[in-house]
Enzyme design. Structure first.
Site, PDB file in Angstrom:
ATOM      1  N   ASP A 172       0.820  -1.214   0.000  1.00  0.00           N
ATOM      2  CA  ASP A 172       0.000   0.000   0.000  1.00  0.00           C
ATOM      3  C   ASP A 172       0.856   1.267   0.000  1.00  0.00           C
ATOM      4  O   ASP A 172       0.355   2.350  -0.306  1.00  0.00           O
ATOM      5  CB  ASP A 172      -0.911   0.023   1.232  1.00  0.00           C
ATOM      6  CG  ASP A 172      -1.951  -1.071   1.214  1.00  0.00           C
ATOM      7  OD1 ASP A 172      -2.116  -1.717   0.161  1.00  0.00           O
ATOM      8  OD2 ASP A 172      -2.590  -1.306   2.260  1.00  0.00           O
ATOM      9  N   ARG A 207     -15.926  -5.218 -23.392  1.00  0.00           N
ATOM     10  CA  ARG A 207     -16.508  -4.907 -22.089  1.00  0.00           C
ATOM     11  C   ARG A 207     -15.714  -3.816 -21.369  1.00  0.00           C
ATOM     12  O   ARG A 207     -14.721  -3.307 -21.881  1.00  0.00           O
ATOM     13  CB  ARG A 207     -16.561  -6.172 -21.223  1.00  0.00           C
ATOM     14  CG  ARG A 207     -17.452  -7.254 -21.833  1.00  0.00           C
ATOM     15  CD  ARG A 207     -17.684  -8.389 -20.875  1.00  0.00           C
ATOM     16  NE  ARG A 207     -18.528  -9.423 -21.457  1.00  0.00           N
ATOM     17  CZ  ARG A 207     -18.961 -10.488 -20.810  1.00  0.00           C
ATOM     18  NH1 ARG A 207     -18.632 -10.664 -19.540  1.00  0.00           N
ATOM     19  NH2 ARG A 207     -19.739 -11.387 -21.412  1.00  0.00           N
TER      20      ARG A 207
END
Length: 402
Positions: A172, A207
């Site tokens: 992170d 998509r």
């Protein structure tokens, strides 16, 4: 080889890894071990993070072998070639143990009661056991490798007089006081590769591809993945307008000759009017699992436009496998910095990158929480993309420690 009784003539240090694994941890362990062998300093591996010091029973040989391993050149020679951590890990918080180890049941241990949703929960503070086990093992200096949670307890031990040096790791990249944490580069490399591969499938089926990555409170992983792959992203630091976001994705899709669009989301990303759902029991540091925001966005797109999507959860894949060059370089350097600091009897410090240079900084104050992105300089809140302009003068990873 068992740990010998405390030998006051020979210095002994301990090393542990806590929290989620990332690529690069073994390089730290090897570098510290090799340096120790050159200086005739014993390096003791504490297995399974803080659990080694809360659950270890010094009088039980099986407990010792389960939680303690002497490290040497022979058993660490090749470990830097692979990811994960040979010392294993855990998310144990010694200040809030949820179940007492068997050998401590019946002993007087500080206990706390908390109530959540009408349910009373009992936790024990085993800090006294941590201190006793460190003393019993003869460990004079400790190197703790971890993220916010692991290092918050390292800071507590420092306050209690334990000599300790920290090394930041988390994909992170949200540990304070440093611009970089071990595991971040490999995570971005993994995410970028996965997204590039899936372009063929998303494009073949025309998509919208939605990718979810880790980032509970900070959007570094999503933002830098988007930066490297030139796609849109959502980060926890900024709530977007859902209608506008969907319109941008539809425009991306229509403008693409292959008729597809891509976006990457932090697990903690939100939009106006959306409340991120959590589920399951909190872990030792109070974190609950977050519902998949990518699936929620896919549902909204389908309901509002009829467009089909493909969602991919990249989270755990990003922490797996071998470290890339950056993570190996930083891990080896952070490890050697920590070792040098230990030789100088320093404590309460953390290896870090500050303004693009290696430095030792104070272990972060846990009360400040995780480091966040500077939205104004890094995230285009109109286009939901990284900002690419005005980077001259910034450190190599385009952010500053805070």
């Amino acid at each position: 080889m068992p740990i010998r009784e405390v030998d006051m003539a020979r210095k002994r240090i301990g090393i542990l890894t806590g929290g989620g694994d990332v690529a690069g941890l073994n390089a730290v362990i090897k570098s510290v071990t090799y340096r120790g062998s050159e200086d005739d300093i014993e390096v003791v591996g504490l297995r399974r993070g803080w659990e080694a010091l809360t659950h270890l029973n010094l009088d039980d040989p099986n407990s010792r072998s389960h939680y303690v391993i002497p490290l040497n050149r022979e058993n660490t020679r090749t470990i830097d070639r692979r990811g994960g951590t040979v010392l294993h890990s855990s998310r144990v918080n010694p200040s809030k143990i949820q179940k007492l180890p068997g050998h401590l049941v019946g002993n007087e241990v500080p206990v706390s009661l908390s109530t959540n949703g009408g349910i009373a929960t009992k936790t024990w503070d085993l800090t006294s056991r941590v201190l006793a086990n460190l003393s019993g093992l003869g460990i004079e200096h400790l190197i703790a490798i971890g993220g916010d949670d692991t290092l918050s307890y390292a800071a507590k031990l420092n306050e209690l007089g334990v000599k300790i040096i920290a090394i930041p790791k988390t994909m992170d990249n949200d540990v304070r006081n440093t611009e970089y944490c071990i595991g971040f580069s490999t995570a971005i490399t993994r995410a970028s590769d996965a997204i590039q591969r899936q372009r063929t499938t998303v494009g073949s089926h025309e998509r919208i591809g939605i990718f979810r990555v880790f980032g509970r409170d900070a959007g570094f992983t999503a933002l830098y993945t988007a930066y490297a792959t030139s796609i849109r992203c959502l980060i926890p630091e900024h709530k977007v307008d859902l209608d506008k976001l969907i319109q941008l994705l539809i425009e991306d899709k229509r403008a693409n000759p292959s008729n597809y669009a891509l976006i990457v989301l932090s697990e903690g990303a939100q939009w106006e009017g959306y409340k991120l759902r959590e589920y399951g029991e909190p872990d030792a540091y109070g974190h609950r699992k977050k519902a998949n925001v990518a699936e929620s966005l896919a549902d909204e797109i389908k309901q509002r436009t009829g467009e089909e999507t493909i969602t991919s959860d990249l989270t755990y894949d990003l922490r797996s496998g071998d470290p890339d060059f950056i993570d190996k370089l930083v891990a080896l350097t952070f490890g050697n910095m920590a070792y040098d600091a230990m030789l100088e009897s320093k404590t309460g410090l953390m290896s870090a990158l500050v303004e693009g240079r290696y430095d030792l900084v104070p272990i972060p104050d846990a009360k400040l929480g995780p480091r966040k992105l500077d939205v104004a300089s890094s995230y285009n809140t109109e286009r939901y993309r990284p900002i690419y302009a005005n980077k001259q003068g910034l450190p190599i990873f385009l952010n500053r420690a805070s």
